[in-house]
Design a protein around this motif. Sequence first.
Motif, PDB file in Angstrom:
ATOM      1  N   ASP A  16      -1.876 -16.049  -1.484  1.00  0.00           N
ATOM      2  CA  ASP A  16      -1.409 -14.803  -2.114  1.00  0.00           C
ATOM      3  C   ASP A  16      -0.305 -14.126  -1.310  1.00  0.00           C
ATOM      4  O   ASP A  16       0.017 -12.969  -1.530  1.00  0.00           O
ATOM      5  CB  ASP A  16      -2.562 -13.828  -2.395  1.00  0.00           C
ATOM      6  CG  ASP A  16      -3.361 -13.441  -1.169  1.00  0.00           C
ATOM      7  OD1 ASP A  16      -3.045 -13.939  -0.078  1.00  0.00           O
ATOM      8  OD2 ASP A  16      -4.311 -12.645  -1.302  1.00  0.00           O
ATOM      9  N   TYR A  17       0.314 -14.878  -0.402  1.00  0.00           N
ATOM     10  CA  TYR A  17       1.451 -14.358   0.362  1.00  0.00           C
ATOM     11  C   TYR A  17       2.738 -14.905  -0.252  1.00  0.00           C
ATOM     12  O   TYR A  17       3.364 -15.822   0.287  1.00  0.00           O
ATOM     13  CB  TYR A  17       1.361 -14.781   1.824  1.00  0.00           C
ATOM     14  CG  TYR A  17       0.026 -14.497   2.470  1.00  0.00           C
ATOM     15  CD1 TYR A  17      -0.304 -13.221   2.888  1.00  0.00           C
ATOM     16  CD2 TYR A  17      -0.910 -15.519   2.646  1.00  0.00           C
ATOM     17  CE1 TYR A  17      -1.529 -12.955   3.472  1.00  0.00           C
ATOM     18  CE2 TYR A  17      -2.133 -15.265   3.234  1.00  0.00           C
ATOM     19  CZ  TYR A  17      -2.438 -13.990   3.643  1.00  0.00           C
ATOM     20  OH  TYR A  17      -3.653 -13.728   4.218  1.00  0.00           O
ATOM     21  N   GLN A  52      -2.676  -4.971   5.771  1.00  0.00           N
ATOM     22  CA  GLN A  52      -2.593  -5.997   4.739  1.00  0.00           C
ATOM     23  C   GLN A  52      -1.187  -6.573   4.638  1.00  0.00           C
ATOM     24  O   GLN A  52      -0.196  -5.876   4.850  1.00  0.00           O
ATOM     25  CB  GLN A  52      -3.041  -5.450   3.385  1.00  0.00           C
ATOM     26  CG  GLN A  52      -2.326  -4.196   2.910  1.00  0.00           C
ATOM     27  CD  GLN A  52      -1.001  -4.432   2.202  1.00  0.00           C
ATOM     28  OE1 GLN A  52      -0.031  -3.715   2.442  1.00  0.00           O
ATOM     29  NE2 GLN A  52      -0.944  -5.427   1.326  1.00  0.00           N
ATOM     30  N   ALA A  53      -1.134  -7.866   4.257  1.00  0.00           N
ATOM     31  CA  ALA A  53       0.147  -8.543   4.096  1.00  0.00           C
ATOM     32  C   ALA A  53       0.334  -9.075   2.681  1.00  0.00           C
ATOM     33  O   ALA A  53       1.342  -9.714   2.396  1.00  0.00           O
ATOM     34  CB  ALA A  53       0.264  -9.698   5.095  1.00  0.00           C
ATOM     35  N   ALA A  54      -0.646  -8.828   1.802  1.00  0.00           N
ATOM     36  CA  ALA A  54      -0.557  -9.231   0.398  1.00  0.00           C
ATOM     37  C   ALA A  54      -1.214  -8.153  -0.461  1.00  0.00           C
ATOM     38  O   ALA A  54      -2.235  -7.589  -0.069  1.00  0.00           O
ATOM     39  CB  ALA A  54      -1.243 -10.580   0.179  1.00  0.00           C
ATOM     40  N   GLU A  58      -8.445  -9.488  -2.592  1.00  0.00           N
ATOM     41  CA  GLU A  58      -8.926 -10.604  -1.782  1.00  0.00           C
ATOM     42  C   GLU A  58      -8.359 -10.544  -0.364  1.00  0.00           C
ATOM     43  O   GLU A  58      -9.041 -10.893   0.602  1.00  0.00           O
ATOM     44  CB  GLU A  58      -8.557 -11.937  -2.445  1.00  0.00           C
ATOM     45  CG  GLU A  58      -9.293 -12.229  -3.740  1.00  0.00           C
ATOM     46  CD  GLU A  58      -8.750 -11.453  -4.932  1.00  0.00           C
ATOM     47  OE1 GLU A  58      -9.444 -11.408  -5.969  1.00  0.00           O
ATOM     48  OE2 GLU A  58      -7.631 -10.881  -4.831  1.00  0.00           O
ATOM     49  N   GLU A  59      -7.113 -10.102  -0.245  1.00  0.00           N
ATOM     50  CA  GLU A  59      -6.507  -9.950   1.079  1.00  0.00           C
ATOM     51  C   GLU A  59      -7.263  -8.911   1.904  1.00  0.00           C
ATOM     52  O   GLU A  59      -7.543  -9.110   3.087  1.00  0.00           O
ATOM     53  CB  GLU A  59      -5.033  -9.541   0.934  1.00  0.00           C
ATOM     54  CG  GLU A  59      -4.400  -8.900   2.161  1.00  0.00           C
ATOM     55  CD  GLU A  59      -4.023  -9.885   3.257  1.00  0.00           C
ATOM     56  OE1 GLU A  59      -3.307  -9.485   4.188  1.00  0.00           O
ATOM     57  OE2 GLU A  59      -4.470 -11.040   3.183  1.00  0.00           O
ATOM     58  N   GLY A  78      -6.023  -1.606   4.177  1.00  0.00           N
ATOM     59  CA  GLY A  78      -6.082  -2.555   3.082  1.00  0.00           C
ATOM     60  C   GLY A  78      -5.144  -2.209   1.944  1.00  0.00           C
ATOM     61  O   GLY A  78      -4.125  -1.527   2.128  1.00  0.00           O
ATOM     62  N   TRP A  79      -5.512  -2.673   0.767  1.00  0.00           N
ATOM     63  CA  TRP A  79      -4.707  -2.446  -0.432  1.00  0.00           C
ATOM     64  C   TRP A  79      -5.617  -2.042  -1.578  1.00  0.00           C
ATOM     65  O   TRP A  79      -6.730  -2.577  -1.718  1.00  0.00           O
ATOM     66  CB  TRP A  79      -3.939  -3.705  -0.814  1.00  0.00           C
ATOM     67  CG  TRP A  79      -3.082  -3.552  -2.044  1.00  0.00           C
ATOM     68  CD1 TRP A  79      -1.821  -3.034  -2.101  1.00  0.00           C
ATOM     69  CD2 TRP A  79      -3.413  -3.926  -3.390  1.00  0.00           C
ATOM     70  NE1 TRP A  79      -1.344  -3.055  -3.399  1.00  0.00           N
ATOM     71  CE2 TRP A  79      -2.305  -3.602  -4.211  1.00  0.00           C
ATOM     72  CE3 TRP A  79      -4.542  -4.496  -3.979  1.00  0.00           C
ATOM     73  CZ2 TRP A  79      -2.294  -3.829  -5.585  1.00  0.00           C
ATOM     74  CZ3 TRP A  79      -4.547  -4.729  -5.353  1.00  0.00           C
ATOM     75  CH2 TRP A  79      -3.425  -4.400  -6.144  1.00  0.00           C
TER      76      TRP A  79
END
Length: 279
Positions: A16-17, A52-54, A58-59, A78-79
């Motif tokens: 997902d990146y 977070q990076a995505a 789930e990230e 997070g996101w």
Amino acid sequence: MRIDAHQHFWKIDRNDYGWITPEIPVLFRDYMPSDLEPHLQKHGIGKTILVQAAPTMEETEFILELSETADFVAGVVGWLDLENPSYKKQYERFCKHPKFIGFRVMIQEMEDAATVLSPAYLEALSYFAEQEVPVDLLVLANQLPQLVQLLERIPRLRGVVDHLAKPPIASGVLEPWRSHMAEIARYPSIYCKLSGMVTEAGRQGWKKEDFTAYIHETLDLFGPERVMFGSDWPVCLLAATYDEVVDILRQALQNRRPAEVIEAVFGANAAKFYKLNKL
């Protein structure tokens, strides 16, 4: 306690990146806690903020799980899907984890930065402002007018501007970035991360002095009590080592700021913003 207020981990096969591709070989590999820990130890950094990076649920689940195995991670940003009416349930779910400390709004990825002014975002961010939840703001320099408008509508938002809003360091131009940041700095609950600078300076040939004006302007605008160090590791590896990122900021600070300010930038301010009361 010294804190790196902005770092990432990722595992490529999670898929997902979307922004990490084989064409970026230095980043197209797994980066896990064991890769970062030696750098932290070398510089006496005891804790980090894992971001977070995505933009997926789930990230957030993944980095929360990782934080359980990495004692040095003090908190996870997070996101949340703020355009989904279930954003409060998402938040409540993640809040059950003791290391979940906030979330990031990725204005940078919006085709139109005015999306952050839509009714859905205004409703959600107003709610989180009332709760004084820390919110990371990933925004580009040319999107700062929209961020100013957001703060006019939600002046009590507890936010931190990631990466100085990515000013044009490679060209050395300060305006209109400085003027927009001055407007944002008028809001006392907004902080700024001294992070992500090396990737805005061009990947080769930068000098430490290239960053000085941007660092000093940020300190002057926000005050030494509302800025914090972040490595942006491993993204920083596109242009600099972890050592170089630390040294750039130390050099810019040492000639202008007393030791207590340097310690605040390298830890105390992040602990305050993210409410890391246990540190």
